[in-house]
Design a protein around this motif. Sequence first.
Motif, PDB file in Angstrom:
ATOM      1  N   ASP A   1       1.058  -1.270   0.393  1.00  0.00           N
ATOM      2  CA  ASP A   1       0.252  -0.162  -0.003  1.00  0.00           C
ATOM      3  C   ASP A   1       1.118   1.190   0.241  1.00  0.00           C
ATOM      4  N   HIS A   2       0.913   1.414  -1.320  1.00  0.00           N
ATOM      5  CA  HIS A   2       1.429   3.189  -0.867  1.00  0.00           C
ATOM      6  C   HIS A   2       1.416   3.848  -0.617  1.00  0.00           C
ATOM      7  N   ASN A   3       0.096   3.992  -0.773  1.00  0.00           N
ATOM      8  CA  ASN A   3      -0.413   5.425   0.242  1.00  0.00           C
ATOM      9  C   ASN A   3      -0.234   5.338   1.432  1.00  0.00           C
ATOM     10  N   TYR A   4       0.369   4.263   2.260  1.00  0.00           N
ATOM     11  CA  TYR A   4       0.301   4.112   3.601  1.00  0.00           C
ATOM     12  C   TYR A   4       1.732   3.554   3.625  1.00  0.00           C
ATOM     13  N   GLY A   5       2.302   2.308   4.782  1.00  0.00           N
ATOM     14  CA  GLY A   5       3.313   1.522   4.893  1.00  0.00           C
ATOM     15  C   GLY A   5       2.967   0.761   5.137  1.00  0.00           C
ATOM     16  N   PRO A   6       3.746  -0.775   5.675  1.00  0.00           N
ATOM     17  CA  PRO A   6       3.526  -2.043   5.603  1.00  0.00           C
ATOM     18  C   PRO A   6       3.309  -2.063   6.734  1.00  0.00           C
ATOM     19  N   GLY A   7       2.432  -3.702   6.188  1.00  0.00           N
ATOM     20  CA  GLY A   7       0.926  -4.006   7.540  1.00  0.00           C
ATOM     21  C   GLY A   7      -0.019  -3.933   6.970  1.00  0.00           C
ATOM     22  N   THR A   8      -0.694  -3.951   7.995  1.00  0.00           N
ATOM     23  CA  THR A   8      -2.843  -3.782   7.292  1.00  0.00           C
ATOM     24  C   THR A   8      -2.558  -2.371   7.931  1.00  0.00           C
ATOM     25  N   LEU A   9      -3.590  -1.902   7.322  1.00  0.00           N
ATOM     26  CA  LEU A   9      -4.337  -0.339   7.935  1.00  0.00           C
ATOM     27  C   LEU A   9      -5.444  -0.880   8.267  1.00  0.00           C
ATOM     28  N   VAL A  10      -5.848  -0.632   9.372  1.00  0.00           N
ATOM     29  CA  VAL A  10      -7.596  -0.642  10.115  1.00  0.00           C
ATOM     30  C   VAL A  10      -8.148   1.102   9.587  1.00  0.00           C
ATOM     31  N   CYS A  11      -9.025   1.071   8.663  1.00  0.00           N
ATOM     32  CA  CYS A  11      -9.549   2.082   8.528  1.00  0.00           C
ATOM     33  C   CYS A  11     -10.891   2.690   8.193  1.00  0.00           C
ATOM     34  N   GLY A  12     -11.986   3.538   7.862  1.00  0.00           N
ATOM     35  CA  GLY A  12     -12.803   3.865   7.534  1.00  0.00           C
ATOM     36  C   GLY A  12     -13.636   2.755   5.858  1.00  0.00           C
ATOM     37  N   GLU A  13     -14.317   2.978   5.868  1.00  0.00           N
ATOM     38  CA  GLU A  13     -15.031   2.162   4.212  1.00  0.00           C
ATOM     39  C   GLU A  13     -14.877   3.041   2.878  1.00  0.00           C
ATOM     40  N   GLU A  14     -15.127   4.261   3.606  1.00  0.00           N
ATOM     41  CA  GLU A  14     -14.914   4.790   2.518  1.00  0.00           C
ATOM     42  C   GLU A  14     -12.933   5.094   1.780  1.00  0.00           C
ATOM     43  N   ASP A  15     -12.480   4.677   2.221  1.00  0.00           N
ATOM     44  CA  ASP A  15     -10.519   4.910   2.550  1.00  0.00           C
ATOM     45  C   ASP A  15     -10.599   3.371   1.924  1.00  0.00           C
ATOM     46  N   ILE A  16     -11.318   2.471   1.263  1.00  0.00           N
ATOM     47  CA  ILE A  16     -10.551   1.202   1.192  1.00  0.00           C
ATOM     48  C   ILE A  16     -11.311   1.718  -0.369  1.00  0.00           C
ATOM     49  N   VAL A  17     -10.569   1.681  -1.464  1.00  0.00           N
ATOM     50  CA  VAL A  17     -10.545   1.663  -2.921  1.00  0.00           C
ATOM     51  C   VAL A  17     -11.590   0.454  -3.319  1.00  0.00           C
ATOM     52  N   GLU A  18     -10.667  -0.485  -3.570  1.00  0.00           N
ATOM     53  CA  GLU A  18     -10.723  -2.118  -4.117  1.00  0.00           C
ATOM     54  C   GLU A  18     -11.657  -2.509  -2.908  1.00  0.00           C
ATOM     55  N   GLN A  19     -12.963  -2.411  -3.206  1.00  0.00           N
ATOM     56  CA  GLN A  19     -13.833  -3.993  -2.151  1.00  0.00           C
ATOM     57  C   GLN A  19     -14.073  -5.086  -2.575  1.00  0.00           C
TER      58      GLN A  19
END
Length: 412
Positions: A237-255
């Motif tokens: 995830d080049h917009n963030y970092g390594p690992g897994t980002l837990v975030c709002g569903e609006e921030d998930i592009v490929e659902q």
Amino acid sequence: MKFGGTSVADLERIRNVARHVEREVKAGNEVAVVVSAMAGTTDQLVAWTREASMMHDAREYDCVVSAGEQITSGLLAITLQGMGISARSWLGWQIPMRTNDVHGAARIEGIDIEEMDRRMSEGQVAVVAGFQGVSPDGRVTTLGRGGSDTSAVALAAALRGRCDIYTDVDGVYTTDPRIVTKAQKLSRIAYEEMLEMASLGAKVLQTRSVEMAMVNQVPVQVRSSFDPPEGPFETQDHNYGPGTLVCGEEDIVEQQVVSGIAYSKDEAKVTLLKVDDKPGVAARIFGPLSSANINVDMIVQNVSEDGQRTDLTFTVADDDLQRAMAVIEEAKGDIGYQDLMGSTDVVKVSVIGIGMRSHAGVAAQMFQVLADKGINIQAITTSEIKISILIDAAYTELAVRALHSAYGLDAE
Ligand code: ASP
Ligand code: MG
């Protein structure tokens, strides 16, 4: 930044943690670090309180079991200072992290963050003993096992920061990689999905910490403390970092429709045979269970053919089985049933995904997959974003693997 018990298990690992902190400081961040106790310490402390007395005072229990975090917070502060980084330790009462007085499982009521925030803005790293709080009476409280995740998210919310959880796995997976080798690391997962995963036995984050992150919209990054502190980090995830980002569903592009498959072995099944099928019977069964503080999860009641007798099955946590059976036996005269059976040879398997809200057929597919494998479904529950089924524990791996590939989650 939050580091769990295996990440601070000895001085060498604490030095490794300090290097992760150093990297963030050098990148210009203001840093608060929450630490757990060294792996195994809290278990030992809990065991000692029980050995001292089974009927111990809960306030003294907290006095004892909170001790592990005091040690690691001090040790990390010393290590950071040794590297020339300004740092100090903060115990729960020193911040103060204010909680209610439910000792052993206290809830955070507020954090007076001003002094810590001020020192952080002067460049001092705050090393916080996780898991600890202080009651309105000034007694030490603890936030429940695994509670330093919640300490970290609460601090991130109060500081309006992000929360990086460093742990012994490198992220959140589509299912348990120990049983499905094709499990994939998710680059993002929605709060609600993570909440279901956490409460269904994926033990990466304490459930309450996920709730708190969701309510306060704190982005939580789950990543490995065993990554080399200086990087470079492998990332999907080049917009963030390594690992897994837990975030709002609006921030998930490929659902995806389904994001993960979870399972929980911590289940037990109770069946009442030939229950009188008359109004009020469910209340007479579940009323006494609720009075005994036993949580019931799944419930299945058949329609009786003759309108007189029916079978009823429900599930409780493994640990509650004996108590639940005793409660039902005691109420036998009142309920009216012929036989009672209990079993722990069951597992709950769940398919989770916020995409289910807008997709039909997810349940039908699940049932078909299990039918094809000859696996019998004993109970079903659903929510908007989850379908759970109860099956014979012997089929756990078969079911999880089959579902994982059926929903297209297998890695290539
Ligand atoms: N040390 C505590 C426990 O083992 C808190 C934590 O690690 O999050 O439960
Ligand atoms: Mg933990």
